[in-house]
Design a protein around this motif. Structure first.
Motif, PDB file in Angstrom:
ATOM      1  N   UNK A  25       6.755 -10.823  -9.340  1.00 53.08           N
ATOM      2  CA  UNK A  25       8.173 -10.661  -9.663  1.00 53.08           C
ATOM      3  C   UNK A  25       8.663  -9.286  -9.204  1.00 53.08           C
ATOM      4  N   UNK A  26       7.815  -8.298  -9.299  1.00 54.99           N
ATOM      5  CA  UNK A  26       8.170  -6.972  -8.788  1.00 54.99           C
ATOM      6  C   UNK A  26       8.490  -7.026  -7.302  1.00 54.99           C
ATOM      7  N   UNK A  32      12.961   0.275  -1.437  1.00 55.50           N
ATOM      8  CA  UNK A  32      12.071   0.528  -0.307  1.00 55.50           C
ATOM      9  C   UNK A  32      10.607   0.330  -0.640  1.00 55.50           C
ATOM     10  N   UNK A  33      10.198   0.760  -1.823  1.00 55.39           N
ATOM     11  CA  UNK A  33       8.757   0.757  -2.088  1.00 55.39           C
ATOM     12  C   UNK A  33       8.497   0.381  -3.538  1.00 55.39           C
ATOM     13  N   UNK A  34       7.556  -0.528  -3.743  1.00 56.55           N
ATOM     14  CA  UNK A  34       7.196  -0.981  -5.090  1.00 56.55           C
ATOM     15  C   UNK A  34       5.865  -0.355  -5.496  1.00 56.55           C
ATOM     16  N   UNK A  35       5.773   0.044  -6.764  1.00 54.71           N
ATOM     17  CA  UNK A  35       4.489   0.480  -7.319  1.00 54.71           C
ATOM     18  C   UNK A  35       4.134  -0.460  -8.469  1.00 54.71           C
ATOM     19  N   UNK A  36       3.043  -1.166  -8.304  1.00 51.79           N
ATOM     20  CA  UNK A  36       2.531  -2.073  -9.341  1.00 51.79           C
ATOM     21  C   UNK A  36       1.895  -1.220 -10.440  1.00 51.79           C
ATOM     22  N   UNK A  66      -1.449  -8.163  -2.818  1.00 50.08           N
ATOM     23  CA  UNK A  66      -0.194  -7.419  -2.666  1.00 50.08           C
ATOM     24  C   UNK A  66      -0.015  -6.974  -1.212  1.00 50.08           C
ATOM     25  N   UNK A  67      -1.110  -6.493  -0.599  1.00 50.18           N
ATOM     26  CA  UNK A  67      -1.036  -6.025   0.788  1.00 50.18           C
ATOM     27  C   UNK A  67      -0.649  -7.153   1.729  1.00 50.18           C
ATOM     28  N   UNK A  68      -1.105  -8.370   1.410  1.00 46.98           N
ATOM     29  CA  UNK A  68      -0.769  -9.519   2.246  1.00 46.98           C
ATOM     30  C   UNK A  68       0.699  -9.903   2.091  1.00 46.98           C
ATOM     31  N   UNK A  69       1.265  -9.528   0.965  1.00 48.09           N
ATOM     32  CA  UNK A  69       2.630  -9.920   0.603  1.00 48.09           C
ATOM     33  C   UNK A  69       3.659  -8.890   1.071  1.00 48.09           C
ATOM     34  N   UNK A  70       3.263  -7.606   1.071  1.00 43.91           N
ATOM     35  CA  UNK A  70       4.231  -6.542   1.330  1.00 43.91           C
ATOM     36  C   UNK A  70       3.553  -5.343   1.975  1.00 43.91           C
ATOM     37  N   UNK A  71       4.187  -4.760   2.991  1.00 44.64           N
ATOM     38  CA  UNK A  71       3.644  -3.565   3.658  1.00 44.64           C
ATOM     39  C   UNK A  71       3.878  -2.303   2.843  1.00 44.64           C
ATOM     40  N   UNK A  72       4.909  -2.318   2.014  1.00 43.04           N
ATOM     41  CA  UNK A  72       5.374  -1.088   1.379  1.00 43.04           C
ATOM     42  C   UNK A  72       4.881  -0.920  -0.052  1.00 43.04           C
ATOM     43  N   UNK A  73       4.293  -1.941  -0.613  1.00 42.84           N
ATOM     44  CA  UNK A  73       3.937  -1.889  -2.035  1.00 42.84           C
ATOM     45  C   UNK A  73       2.566  -1.249  -2.216  1.00 42.84           C
ATOM     46  N   UNK A  74       2.364  -0.671  -3.389  1.00 41.92           N
ATOM     47  CA  UNK A  74       1.102  -0.008  -3.676  1.00 41.92           C
ATOM     48  C   UNK A  74       0.741  -0.262  -5.148  1.00 41.92           C
ATOM     49  N   UNK A  75      -0.552  -0.343  -5.421  1.00 40.84           N
ATOM     50  CA  UNK A  75      -1.008  -0.482  -6.807  1.00 40.84           C
ATOM     51  C   UNK A  75      -1.250   0.918  -7.365  1.00 40.84           C
TER      52      UNK A  75
END
Ligand code: ZN
Ligand code: ZN
Length: 277
Positions: free
Chosen positions: A225-226, A236-240, A259-268
């Motif tokens: 959902x994030x 621009x960038x999501x942090x889980x 997450x990496x497969x879903x989005x280039x910009x997101x990070x855990x």
């Protein structure tokens, strides 16, 4: 010379619900919610979960004597570190405490004082020698945090209430959106409005979409959902963030891969992660 960042964000506690220190959690970290934002020479502390203890030690070493503490809400995992935040016991220090969910329920000072009270805790709030100010606002209002720094806020969907923050300075913005539950298929308009076009969105990702049906009403969301919200809002960038204490490092590594497969910009988020905007 590289341009100095407008905002730096550092993660001191990334866990939700309860601290979970153990060898199976050292990769991502076991401390509960605490995020430090440095902006315009100021220190902002988002929640005082168990992670704030180590942040307090750093502030003492650096001689930082003043900070704003912005509480999302006052569930244990967001306040339990506060009695161990040693700078608050020092005279000649000042901490400004804010919360957006207690204006009609006695206020944040009473909530914190009640948390630091016998027989549950031996050291009462009054023992803290720093100058403490407590401000209750209503989620949705905008806070002026000093020259050029403001925090827009929004109400979240969480038992007993919670507040999301969007900290803005010099055209940069970081959003702290925890704890909150979403209704599948119906994006939360409060959240979308707050995070629109933001540079960074720290989001309650306690569960996965697969786990959510068993946790309806528990007040939390999912990393998927994030991703959907950030995309829809042009962030621009999501942090889980606010990881389930039942998710050990192997589980979190799996989420990181998905997450990496879903989005280039997101990070855990993991303890010690530092991001610059
Ligand atoms: Zn929480
Ligand atoms: Zn909560």
């Amino acid at each position: 010379m590289a341009e100095a960042p407008a905002l730096t964000v550092r993660f001191w506690g990334v866990r939700g619900s309860i601290a979970c220190p153990s060898p199976a959690y050292v990769g991502f970290g076991g401390n509960t919610s605490c995020v430090e934002v440095r902006v315009a020479g100021r220190v902002l502390i988002l929640d005082a979960g168990t992670g704030v203890r180590a942040l307090g030690k750093l502030l003492r070493r650096e001689g930082v004597r003043e900070a704003d503490i912005l509480f999302s809400h006052t569930h244990w995992d967001h306040v339990n570190g506060f009695p161990f935040f040693t700078p608050a016991f020092e005279p000649d220090h000042a901490f400004h405490v804010f919360a957006g969910h207690l204006a009609e329920q006695g206020g944040i000072r009473e909530a914190i004082a009640g948390h630091m009270h016998e027989p549950m805790f031996p050291v009462p709030l009054d023992v803290m020698k720093a100058r403490l100010t407590f401000t209750d606002f209503r989620a949705g209002e905008t806070l002026d945090l000093g020259p050029g720094v403001r925090a827009r806020t929004a109400r979240l969907n969480h038992p007993n209430g919670a507040t999301a923050y969007r900290i803005e300075h010099a055209g940069r913005s970081v959003c702290y959106v925890t704890d909150t539950e979403h209704v599948p298929g119906r994006p939360d308009e409060n959240v979308l409005g707050l995070i629109a076009g933001a540079d960074l969105v720290i989001y309650d990702s306690t569960y996965t979409d697969a786990e959510l049906p068993a946790k309806v009403g528990w007040g939390h969301s999912t990393w998927q959902e994030g991703v959907r919200l950030a995309r829809r809002a042009g962030a621009r960038r999501l942090v889980v963030f606010h990881h389930d204490p039942d998710h050990d490092d192997d589980d979190m590594a799996g989420i990181e891969r998905e997450l990496a497969a879903e989005s280039d910009d997101a990070v855990v988020a993991r303890e010690g992660l530092r991001l610059e905007l």
